[in-house]
Motif scaffolding. Structure first.
Motif: not given
Length: 340
Positions: A1-11, A138-151
């Motif tokens: 299996m090869k790997y791809k970057l998810l969108g413009r992230s480094g994931l 804003r909700g998604l951004d807050d979850l990311i800042k809280q460390g509960k979501v990465n992307y």
């Protein structure tokens, strides 16, 4: 299996995403826990690390099964994508929809079921046409800042909403959507009108659901397998049968399965596409994994494109007219570098 970057992230995610909507038997069909574990173990053994689920799949059983499996092994190896929006109970009017209250409640419940401290990718599941997109962002951004979501990512939403959201996020310094999940296959190419161009413009990876059109593109319905698609579905109409026959003919030429051709067609599109392959049997996953070793020659890609072509409508069809290109590019269209 090869790997791809998810969108413009480094994931880094595997080129095939494992769909887990069928994990659990709560709706009268699907894979039990033992079979689901075997499927995930096989997928991981092949290098797969990208799991797609949702709070509502199998009444939460899908997330629970994934949670038990990943908790017992290497959680950090897996990229778990889940979704919020759809109701997981009917206790109140805010237990569904895109609003912040439901987002926060749904994420907390998903974290418990997944037995994890964080969700790698959180999708808005289906646009409710009620909640302001800035409230969502804003909700998604807050979850990311809280460390509960990465992307953050988004699914089944009009192109103009996606574009407005990513533009607003860029201006406000919020996290942008890195992936767009839509129905996309040889039998469903209408996202090419607006949704795929939006994904391309913003550097988003497209993660198609139903890339095999509910199994129709495997040819099993033409072979008499009743399956779960009901008669009268547009996946079984004359046009779909015609396209499926072309897929089967090319598969025979390449000495592969029709499913390999249908999946690889999405993977060979001129933008980042990672199809979601569901499985309720180990044999289904084993067959789908062989897709990564398949290459469709250009002549066959053209045949598939022509067989499944749709009317792009205005303005996309208008842009392709010879006179429009002549007037817009002064006769230099074929000599000018195009943006990727």
């Amino acid at each position: 299996m090869k790997y791809k970057l998810l969108g413009r992230s480094g994931l880094k995610v595997s080129e095939l995403c494992l769909g887990t909507m069928g994990f659990g038997t709560e709706n009268g069909w699907g894979a039990d826990k033992e079979t689901s574990f075997a499927i995930m173990e096989k997928y991981a053994g092949a290098g797969g690390n990208f799991l797609d689920t949702a709070n509502i799949y199998k009444l939460g059983a899908s997330e629970k099964i994934i949670g038990e499996f990943t908790h017992a092994c290497d959680r950090d190896y897996f990229v778990i994508a889940t979704k919020y929006s759809l109701h997981d109970n009917k206790t109140n009017p805010n237990a569904s929809g895109n609003n912040r209250k439901n987002m926060m409640r749904s994420v907390e419940e998903s974290l418990k079921r997944l037995q994890t401290d964080f969700i790698d990718v959180l999708y808005l599941h289906i646009w409710d046409d009620l909640t302001p997109i800035d409230e969502v962002l804003r909700g998604l951004d807050d979850l990311i800042k809280q460390g509960k979501v990465n992307y953050a990512a988004i699914s089944d939403t009009p192109a103009w909403v996606v574009a407005r959201g990513n533009t607003m996020a860029e201006l406000m310094g919020w996290n942008r959507f890195i992936a767009l999940q839509v129905e996309y296959s040889l039998l469903q190419r209408t996202p090419e009108r607006e949704l795929l161009p939006v994904a391309k413009h913003f550097g988003m990876t497209v993660t198609p659901w139903a890339p095999l059109a509910g199994g129709a593109l495997t040819g099993k319905y033409l072979r008499g397998d009743p399956g779960r698609i009901k008669e009268g579905s547009n996946r079984l109409d004359e046009n779909s049968r015609r396209i499926t026959k072309e897929v089967m003919a090319i598969a025979e030429k390449l000495d592969v399965e029709p499913a390999h051709v249908a999946l690889k067609w999405t993977m060979q599109q001129p933008l980042s596409v990672i199809p979601i392959v569901g499985a309720t049997k180990l044999s289904q996953l084993e067959q789908n994994l062989k897709t990564v070793d398949v290459t469709i020659p250009g002549e066959y890609m053209q045949r598939l494109d022509e067989a499944s072509a749709i009317d792009l409508g205005f303005p996309m069809k208008f842009f392709k007219e010879d006179n429009v290109r002549l007037n817009t590019y002064g006769g230099f269209y074929d000599k000018i570098e195009k943006r990727n």
